[in-house]
Design an enzyme around this catalytic site. Structure first.
Site, short mmCIF file in Angstrom:
data_model
loop_
_atom_site.label_atom_id
_atom_site.label_comp_id
_atom_site.label_asym_id
_atom_site.label_seq_id
_atom_site.Cartn_x
_atom_site.Cartn_y
_atom_site.Cartn_z
N GLY A 62 -42.17 -15.99 -9.02
CA GLY A 62 -40.79 -16.42 -9.19
C GLY A 62 -40.64 -17.31 -10.41
N GLY A 63 -39.47 -17.88 -10.56
CA GLY A 63 -39.15 -18.65 -11.75
C GLY A 63 -40.00 -19.89 -11.92
N ASP A 79 -31.57 -24.36 2.76
CA ASP A 79 -31.87 -23.07 2.12
C ASP A 79 -32.29 -22.03 3.15
OD1 ASP A 79 -31.87 -21.46 -0.11
OD2 ASP A 79 -33.91 -21.96 -0.71
#
Length: 395
Positions: free
Chosen positions: A94-95, A218
């Site tokens: 991921g980022g 989240d």
């Protein structure tokens, strides 16, 4: 999106760590659904928290003061545990970093040869990611302080200069997202779906019961990890934060999360409360019932709508509510149980957060569903109405 703790279903589909700031997952690429105020580099608390010491320790705590509850690994240890982070051990990307499968000794936690010892998931942060470091530190501190059977277990960490890594238990069944939405995967049976919902509710109830009433912030299918028995655990606490205390009604913060899951009042105002998690749970419950994504359903059922917009007219009509049910279930579910779960989802999705039930009440309702006999009540998973003092925080 494949979980950081589970198996990758083929390297062609890039798998992301379950953080709201990652953009590599199937869900986030598909829906372009990330919510974040890019002009804000740090959270600003407008409403006094009354617990600023805890908040400060989460966001600003020096790496060296992390409790010895966690194993402090050297970078060489984790390099050896993964055999130098080769592509064939990549679980997710991921980022903010990549996640690799590794092996450590069950007792000493020293690195072992692949295929021997205990399997773990090792997340390696990209050194250039400042925001990723903040989430890394938040994850370490929340999972160090709070242990529960429905929260993923953090085993240890590495903090050597710019090298930041986390070591988690490995979750064999991967993420709920893959089991609900990935083509070619065997559909999750109805009793298992309700078992997962109860596990998630237990995890959130625990967080909301703490003195700091931790808000997860989240909740989504990609952040729900499943063990070999499909027991659910919450993962990725990079966006979690302490909730309001004392006379305060909310915490004011920058808006982060995932579109389709985030509570509308939070998106509109930045006012965060535990009821924000309740809304997200309602969305997750809808996904379990319908087998459809929160946003941009691939079948085109609600291309220009969210799952909530599409489902609400059915949820409010007991005669039509079964039309939202996942057709892959083949009708193999409790009609009364499905109707009750749908009614509960509708309560969670109320536009006025004050009218949403508390997680402890949601948990009680779920355990009373007709399918509750598939998941025996577990005294270790229950709490009182006020705080989580009966839980084992050092588990």
């Amino acid at each position: 999106m494949q979980s950081i703790m589970g198996n990758c279903f083929g390297q062609s589909a890039k798998c992301a760590h379950a953080s709201s700031n990652f953009s590599g997952s199937t869900t986030e690429r598909h829906s372009k659904a990330k919510l974040q105020d890019s002009t804000s580099s740090s959270e600003k608390t407008v409403v006094p928290l009354g617990n600023s010491k805890t908040k400060s320790s989460i966001n600003c705590k020096a790496d060296g003061s992390i409790s010895n509850k966690l194993k402090s690994f050297s970078f060489i240890d984790l390099k050896n545990a993964t055999k130098n982070f080769p592509p064939d051990s990549l679980l997710g990307e991921g980022g903010f970093g990549c996640v690799f499968k590794g092996w450590i000794d069950e007792n000493t936690l020293a690195p072992t040869k692949p295929g021997t010892g205990k399997v773990v998931a090792i997340k390696r942060l990209k050194p250039e990611s400042f925001q990723g470091h903040k989430e890394w530190l938040a994850e370490v501190n929340y999972l160090e302080q709070h242990r529960h059977e429905n929260l993923v277990k953090l085993i240890g960490y590495c903090s050597e200069s710019e090298k930041k890594l986390l070591v988690y238990e490995f979750m064999p069944k991967g993420s709920l997202e893959n089991h609900l939405f990935r083509k070619g995967v065997k559909p999750i049976p109805w009793p298992t779906r309700m078992k997962i919902a109860i596990g998630v509710a237990r995890g959130l109830t625990f967080l909301h019961s703490l003195d700091a009433n931790v808000i997860y912030r989240d909740l989504k299918a990609s952040n729900i990890l499943l063990d070999s028995d499909f027991s659910a655990k919450l993962s990725d606490f990079g966006l979690a934060r302490d909730g309001p205390t004392g006379d305060n009604t909310h915490v004011s913060t920058r808006v982060v999360g995932t579109q389709g899951y985030a509570a509308p009042e939070y998106v509109a105002t930045g006012h965060l409360t535990p009821k924000s998690d309740v809304y997200s749970f309602g969305v997750l419950l809808l996904e379990l019932l319908s087998g459809k994504r929160a946003m941009n359903d691939e079948a085109g059922t609600f291309v220009d709508e969210t799952l909530v917009d599409w489902a609400k007219p059915f949820l409010s009509d007991s005669r039509r509510v079964l039309r939202i049910m996942d057709t892959r279930l083949g009708g193999q579910y409790s009609k009364k149980g499905a109707q009750a779960a749908a009614a509960l989802a509708l309560q969670c999705l109320h536009t006025d957060p004050k009218n949403r039930p508390a997680m402890i009440d949601i948990l009680t309702s779920l355990e009373r569903l007709p399918t509750s006999n598939v998941l025996p009540r577990n005294p270790q998973g229950m709490i009182d109405n006020h705080r989580g003092k009966h839980f084992n925080h050092s588990r």
